[in-house]
Design a protein around this motif. Structure first.
Motif, PDB file in Angstrom:
ATOM      1  N   ILE A  36       2.698 -11.351  -6.033  1.00 22.03           N
ATOM      2  CA  ILE A  36       1.628 -10.644  -5.320  1.00 22.03           C
ATOM      3  C   ILE A  36       1.666 -11.088  -3.863  1.00 22.03           C
ATOM      4  O   ILE A  36       1.803 -12.275  -3.575  1.00 22.03           O
ATOM      5  CB  ILE A  36       0.237 -10.974  -5.895  1.00 22.03           C
ATOM      6  CG1 ILE A  36       0.130 -10.554  -7.352  1.00 22.03           C
ATOM      7  CG2 ILE A  36      -0.852 -10.274  -5.089  1.00 22.03           C
ATOM      8  CD1 ILE A  36      -1.183 -10.947  -7.991  1.00 22.03           C
ATOM      9  N   LYS A  37       1.518 -10.112  -2.963  1.00 16.97           N
ATOM     10  CA  LYS A  37       1.432 -10.422  -1.532  1.00 16.97           C
ATOM     11  C   LYS A  37       0.228  -9.692  -0.958  1.00 16.97           C
ATOM     12  O   LYS A  37       0.059  -8.499  -1.155  1.00 16.97           O
ATOM     13  CB  LYS A  37       2.698  -9.984  -0.806  1.00 16.97           C
ATOM     14  CG  LYS A  37       3.883 -10.845  -1.119  1.00 16.97           C
ATOM     15  CD  LYS A  37       5.039 -10.525  -0.207  1.00 16.97           C
ATOM     16  CE  LYS A  37       6.188 -11.450  -0.544  1.00 16.97           C
ATOM     17  NZ  LYS A  37       7.317 -11.242   0.339  1.00 16.97           N
ATOM     18  N   GLY A  70       2.819  -2.261  -8.019  1.00 18.80           N
ATOM     19  CA  GLY A  70       1.568  -1.682  -7.557  1.00 18.80           C
ATOM     20  C   GLY A  70       1.331  -1.977  -6.090  1.00 18.80           C
ATOM     21  O   GLY A  70       1.927  -2.895  -5.519  1.00 18.80           O
ATOM     22  N   TRP A  71       0.461  -1.179  -5.481  1.00 16.90           N
ATOM     23  CA  TRP A  71       0.137  -1.353  -4.073  1.00 16.90           C
ATOM     24  C   TRP A  71      -1.273  -0.858  -3.817  1.00 16.90           C
ATOM     25  O   TRP A  71      -1.822  -0.086  -4.588  1.00 16.90           O
ATOM     26  CB  TRP A  71       1.135  -0.629  -3.182  1.00 16.90           C
ATOM     27  CG  TRP A  71       1.314   0.817  -3.546  1.00 16.90           C
ATOM     28  CD1 TRP A  71       2.252   1.322  -4.405  1.00 16.90           C
ATOM     29  CD2 TRP A  71       0.524   1.925  -3.123  1.00 16.90           C
ATOM     30  NE1 TRP A  71       2.088   2.680  -4.537  1.00 16.90           N
ATOM     31  CE2 TRP A  71       1.034   3.076  -3.758  1.00 16.90           C
ATOM     32  CE3 TRP A  71      -0.557   2.070  -2.277  1.00 16.90           C
ATOM     33  CZ2 TRP A  71       0.502   4.343  -3.561  1.00 16.90           C
ATOM     34  CZ3 TRP A  71      -1.096   3.333  -2.087  1.00 16.90           C
ATOM     35  CH2 TRP A  71      -0.558   4.453  -2.710  1.00 16.90           C
ATOM     36  N   LEU A  72      -1.861  -1.345  -2.726  1.00 19.71           N
ATOM     37  CA  LEU A  72      -3.171  -0.887  -2.288  1.00 19.71           C
ATOM     38  C   LEU A  72      -3.112  -0.647  -0.796  1.00 19.71           C
ATOM     39  O   LEU A  72      -2.610  -1.475  -0.036  1.00 19.71           O
ATOM     40  CB  LEU A  72      -4.256  -1.924  -2.591  1.00 19.71           C
ATOM     41  CG  LEU A  72      -5.676  -1.465  -2.260  1.00 19.71           C
ATOM     42  CD1 LEU A  72      -6.635  -1.872  -3.350  1.00 19.71           C
ATOM     43  CD2 LEU A  72      -6.115  -1.988  -0.918  1.00 19.71           C
ATOM     44  N   SER A  73      -3.620   0.515  -0.382  1.00 17.63           N
ATOM     45  CA  SER A  73      -3.624   0.916   1.016  1.00 17.63           C
ATOM     46  C   SER A  73      -5.067   0.979   1.506  1.00 17.63           C
ATOM     47  O   SER A  73      -5.937   1.515   0.824  1.00 17.63           O
ATOM     48  CB  SER A  73      -2.962   2.294   1.129  1.00 17.63           C
ATOM     49  OG  SER A  73      -3.311   2.938   2.314  1.00 17.63           O
ATOM     50  N   ALA A  82       2.103  -5.720  -5.425  1.00 21.07           N
ATOM     51  CA  ALA A  82       2.313  -6.502  -6.639  1.00 21.07           C
ATOM     52  C   ALA A  82       3.599  -6.017  -7.284  1.00 21.07           C
ATOM     53  O   ALA A  82       3.774  -4.818  -7.499  1.00 21.07           O
ATOM     54  CB  ALA A  82       1.148  -6.334  -7.605  1.00 21.07           C
ATOM     55  N   LYS A  83       4.488  -6.945  -7.565  1.00 20.27           N
ATOM     56  CA  LYS A  83       5.759  -6.593  -8.200  1.00 20.27           C
ATOM     57  C   LYS A  83       5.737  -7.031  -9.652  1.00 20.27           C
ATOM     58  O   LYS A  83       5.181  -8.074  -9.994  1.00 20.27           O
ATOM     59  CB  LYS A  83       6.927  -7.271  -7.477  1.00 20.27           C
ATOM     60  CG  LYS A  83       7.160  -6.740  -6.092  1.00 20.27           C
ATOM     61  CD  LYS A  83       8.393  -7.361  -5.497  1.00 20.27           C
ATOM     62  CE  LYS A  83       8.617  -6.811  -4.098  1.00 20.27           C
ATOM     63  NZ  LYS A  83       9.803  -7.386  -3.491  1.00 20.27           N
TER      64      LYS A  83
END
Length: 101
Positions: A36-37, A70-73, A82-83
């Protein structure tokens, strides 16, 4: 914790999409996240939040396992990534049993 709700949304979507086409009733749960970044945070001033997932793999055997990124914008900039979100689907009768039973 900052970011947890956004990551939980991505995990929930991965569970839902992994179960698509499954004929048996199942309960999904998160099994792990590879990486997670967070590069920023969602503040009250943010006007638009979009999250999404990219399903990489769904394996169907005794356990249905979905793997996704996953990703959040926030306002057009991706701030969470998130990988390797791993979600499992368990039959309802299996999900209610204590482990080791």
């Amino acid at each position: 914790m900052p970011g947890c709700l956004g990551i939980e949304c991505a995990v929930a979507d991965a569970r839902l999409l992994s179960s698509a086409g499954s004929a048996r009733p199942a309960r999904g749960r998160a099994l792990g996240i590879g990486e997670i970044k967070f590069s920023d945070q969602v503040l009250p001033t943010v006007k638009q939040v979009i999250y999404g997932i990219d399903i990489k793999r769904v394996m169907r055997s005794k356990l249905v396992l979905g793997v996704a990124d996953g990703w959040l914008s926030a306002d057009g900039a991706i701030i969470y990534r998130a990988k390797d979100l791993k979600v499992g689907l368990f039959r309802l009768d299996e999900a209610l049993q204590p482990s080791g039973a």
